[in-house]
Structure formats: structure tokens, C-alpha cells
Design an enzyme around this catalytic site. Structure first.
Site, PDB file in Angstrom:
ATOM      1  N   GLN A  10      -2.722  -4.967   8.946  1.00 53.04           N
ATOM      2  CA  GLN A  10      -2.037  -5.784   7.947  1.00 53.04           C
ATOM      3  C   GLN A  10      -0.535  -5.548   7.999  1.00 53.04           C
ATOM      4  O   GLN A  10      -0.073  -4.414   8.098  1.00 53.04           O
ATOM      5  CB  GLN A  10      -2.581  -5.438   6.558  1.00 53.04           C
ATOM      6  CG  GLN A  10      -2.349  -6.507   5.525  1.00 53.04           C
ATOM      7  CD  GLN A  10      -3.267  -6.343   4.325  1.00 53.04           C
ATOM      8  OE1 GLN A  10      -4.307  -5.698   4.414  1.00 53.04           O
ATOM      9  NE2 GLN A  10      -2.915  -6.945   3.217  1.00 53.04           N
ATOM     10  N   SER A  88      -5.381   0.835  10.878  1.00 51.10           N
ATOM     11  CA  SER A  88      -6.020   0.393   9.632  1.00 51.10           C
ATOM     12  C   SER A  88      -7.000  -0.745   9.927  1.00 51.10           C
ATOM     13  O   SER A  88      -7.991  -0.529  10.615  1.00 51.10           O
ATOM     14  CB  SER A  88      -4.952  -0.013   8.611  1.00 51.10           C
ATOM     15  OG  SER A  88      -5.507  -0.209   7.335  1.00 51.10           O
ATOM     16  N   LEU A  89      -6.744  -1.959   9.449  1.00 53.99           N
ATOM     17  CA  LEU A  89      -7.633  -3.091   9.721  1.00 53.99           C
ATOM     18  C   LEU A  89      -7.906  -3.246  11.215  1.00 53.99           C
ATOM     19  O   LEU A  89      -9.027  -3.589  11.631  1.00 53.99           O
ATOM     20  CB  LEU A  89      -7.000  -4.361   9.147  1.00 53.99           C
ATOM     21  CG  LEU A  89      -7.649  -5.735   9.343  1.00 53.99           C
ATOM     22  CD1 LEU A  89      -7.367  -6.364  10.678  1.00 53.99           C
ATOM     23  CD2 LEU A  89      -9.150  -5.697   9.086  1.00 53.99           C
ATOM     24  N   ARG A 113     -14.366  -5.753   3.135  1.00 58.17           N
ATOM     25  CA  ARG A 113     -13.281  -4.781   2.974  1.00 58.17           C
ATOM     26  C   ARG A 113     -12.058  -5.426   2.344  1.00 58.17           C
ATOM     27  O   ARG A 113     -11.450  -4.886   1.411  1.00 58.17           O
ATOM     28  CB  ARG A 113     -12.924  -4.191   4.350  1.00 58.17           C
ATOM     29  CG  ARG A 113     -11.805  -3.155   4.361  1.00 58.17           C
ATOM     30  CD  ARG A 113     -11.541  -2.760   5.810  1.00 58.17           C
ATOM     31  NE  ARG A 113     -10.645  -1.630   5.971  1.00 58.17           N
ATOM     32  CZ  ARG A 113      -9.328  -1.719   6.121  1.00 58.17           C
ATOM     33  NH1 ARG A 113      -8.746  -2.913   6.088  1.00 58.17           N
ATOM     34  NH2 ARG A 113      -8.593  -0.634   6.308  1.00 58.17           N
ATOM     35  N   HIS A 193      -5.142   3.348   1.511  1.00 61.59           N
ATOM     36  CA  HIS A 193      -5.178   4.651   2.189  1.00 61.59           C
ATOM     37  C   HIS A 193      -4.717   5.778   1.248  1.00 61.59           C
ATOM     38  O   HIS A 193      -3.893   6.620   1.626  1.00 61.59           O
ATOM     39  CB  HIS A 193      -4.344   4.615   3.471  1.00 61.59           C
ATOM     40  CG  HIS A 193      -4.855   3.636   4.476  1.00 61.59           C
ATOM     41  ND1 HIS A 193      -6.065   3.806   5.117  1.00 61.59           N
ATOM     42  CD2 HIS A 193      -4.359   2.446   4.907  1.00 61.59           C
ATOM     43  CE1 HIS A 193      -6.272   2.762   5.918  1.00 61.59           C
ATOM     44  NE2 HIS A 193      -5.269   1.937   5.798  1.00 61.59           N
ATOM     45  N   GLN A 241     -11.812   5.904   6.079  1.00 61.16           N
ATOM     46  CA  GLN A 241     -10.554   5.254   6.441  1.00 61.16           C
ATOM     47  C   GLN A 241      -9.882   4.595   5.243  1.00 61.16           C
ATOM     48  O   GLN A 241      -8.657   4.568   5.139  1.00 61.16           O
ATOM     49  CB  GLN A 241     -10.802   4.215   7.541  1.00 61.16           C
ATOM     50  CG  GLN A 241      -9.546   3.685   8.187  1.00 61.16           C
ATOM     51  CD  GLN A 241      -9.614   2.202   8.444  1.00 61.16           C
ATOM     52  OE1 GLN A 241      -9.957   1.427   7.568  1.00 61.16           O
ATOM     53  NE2 GLN A 241      -9.285   1.807   9.655  1.00 61.16           N
TER      54      GLN A 241
END
Length: 280
Positions: A10, A88-89, A113, A193, A241
Site C-alpha cells: 500500500q 506488507s500487502l 484483510r 502493523h 504480519q
């Protein structure tokens, strides 16, 4: 040459991304539209109602474009990576490339998610420029900012913090007084996060229990630990995560130590390429 494919997360989304890919993979695009309930091509190319900035739309869009970019790169250049990583993503695309799940399963996971993360409001994030991770942690401790977590260890001079929006805004100028070159408040709706994502992660864990995963064909390094995924740790790592720091710097350093000398960004933008250059 040891090649690493890196998939962005992202923040790398952009109007027009995937323009050359949607007509090339009509079956996968149709599958994505059926899962999402809207046109992924229209979202990426026209950005109706500025939805590309909304987490629950951004994450599926990036997953699809990253995945199609991977297929095109493999077909066109006839190369296979020795390792895959994602920020991340982007880790979902790395796992897709590694055979953990098929395209549709990955998209269903990302859709859930994104919805959970989008619903986690009240949080904020900021990028700290010009300080390393140790300096940021020391500064946060000295300021008494116990409510703030480090979200991303991106590079030696770029650290991202995460917490309640009011706390992020209050401590940002104080971090500049502590030595940061600049503190940039990020345009996000949640404290990604960080500990504040634990409720969303718990709900995601229940959702993940409905799925099974394949054996990994390519080594994939986990954001939450900078260690390789195992076939048994896929669900566990994806849950962790959501509320753990992204250990990007240690991930790249570890791969360099194993001889990786080619870091290829697969997807829109060049953010990860820039980070990789700054990590020795």
C-alpha cells in the site's frame, strides 16, 4: 546471479496501474471481478470516487496488478526468481508467486484483510526520515511515547511509526527535536502493523482457518521475522504480519548475505527498488 522479486504494498498504487495487463489476462480479471463485485480494471484506470486511496479497495487492486505483473514478467523474460519478498500487502503476491495459494484464494484473503484494516479507524502512521531504528526506539522511550510502535524498518534512514492518530500527531514534532530530519504524517485510516491491529488479526485468523495452503516452490521471507516461510507457518505469519513490524531492512540484508545481487520490483512504482539500494 541470484534474483529476488519484490512486490510493493500500500502506497505504491497509482491511477492507470495495470493498463497493459487487464486485456492480456481476461480470465483472471473476470475471476477478480466476480470475487470483488466490481470491475478491477475500472477501479485502476478511472479511480471512481477516489477509491484507490481507500484501504479496502487499494489492497485488492494492488494484489491483482502485482500478480498479473508477475505472470507477464515470467512469460516475457523467461526468468524465475530465487527468492520472493513483499512489503506488507505485497507479501501476498510473493506467496502467490511461491505457490502458497492460487490467484483467487489470494484475492479472497486480501479482500478480507483490506476490509478488516479499513474498519480499524482512529489510528495513524508517520514516516521518520534521517533516523535509524535504534535511534527512533530510543527517542520514543525518552519521550515517554509508550503508546507508539515501530511499524516498518524500511531502510537505515526511513522508519515508520504507528499508533493512535492523536499520539502520532503529538509526538511527530518532538521526534524532529530529537534529531529526525523530517517526520511525514501518512494518509492512512488505521495504525497498521501495531498492537492496535490485534483485534483485526484475531478476526483474520478465524477467516484463515477456512483455507488450506500449498507447498512453497520458491523461498519466501516473512515480514514479521525476516525468516523464511515454511509450509506450516503460512497462516500464522499472515496473522502476525498485521500487528508486527515489517522487518524489511533485515530481510534485504539477509538475502544479500545469501548472495542475492539482483532485486527486481514487480508491480507499480519503484519504492522498494530505492529502499533496496539504500540497504547495504
Amino acid at each position: 546471479m541470484t534474483t529476488v522479486f519484490m512486490f510493493p504494498g500500500q502506497g505504491s498504487q497509482a491511477l492507470g496501474m495495470g493498463a497493459e495487463l487487464f486485456d492480456r489476462y481476461p480470465d483472471l480479471v473476470a475471476e477478480a471481478d466476480a470475487i470483488l463485485g466490481y470491475s478491477i480494471k475500472e477501479l485502476c484506470l478511472t479511480n471512481p470516487e477516489d477509491k484507490l486511496k481507500q484501504t479496502d479497495y487499494t489492497q485488492p487492486a494492488l494484489y491483482v496488478v502485482n500478480a498479473l505483473s508477475f505472470l507477464a514478467k515470467v512469460e516475457d523474460e523467461k526468468i524465475r526468481p530465487d527468492f520472493v519478498i513483499g512489503h506488507s500487502l505485497g507479501e501476498y503476491d510473493a506467496l502467490y508467486a511461491a505457490n502458497a495459494f492460487d490467484f483467487a484464494t489470494g484475492l479472497k484473503l486480501v479482500q478480507k484483510r483490506g476490509a478488516l484494516m479499513s474498519a480499524a479507524t482512529g489510528g495513524g502512521m508517520a514516516a521518520i526520515l534521517g533516523m535509524d531504528g535504534d535511534a527512533v526506539n530510543t527517542a520514543l522511550a525518552e519521550l515517554g511515547a509508550e503508546s507508539i510502535d515501530v511499524a516498518n524498518y524500511n531502510s537505515p534512514h526511513q522508519i515508520v511509526i504507528s499508533g493512535l492518530k492523536a499520539d502520532i500527531e503529538a509526538f511527530a514534532p518532538q521526534l524532529e527535536e530529537k534529531g529526525a530530519q523530517r517526520v511525514v504524517i501518512l494518509s492512512v485510516s488505521g495504525a497498521f502493523h501495531s498492537r492496535y491491529m490485534k483485534p483485526a488479526a484475531n478476526e483474520f485468523e478465524s477467516f484463515l482457518s477456512e483455507f488450506s495452503f500449498g507447498s512453497l516452490k520458491i523461498p519466501c521471507i516473512a515480514n514479521c521475522s525476516a525468516e523464511p516461510y515454511t509450509d506450516e507457518s503460512i497462516a500464522q505469519n499472515l496473522v502476525r504480519q498485521m500487528y508486527s513490524s515489517v522487518q524489511w531492512m533485515d530481510t534485504v540484508k539477509g538475502l544479500r548475505a545469501q548472495g542475492a545481487d539482483s532485486f527486481v520490483e514487480v508491480g507499480p512504482g519503484n519504492v522498494l527498488s530505492g529502499l533496496a539500494r539504500r540497504i547495504k
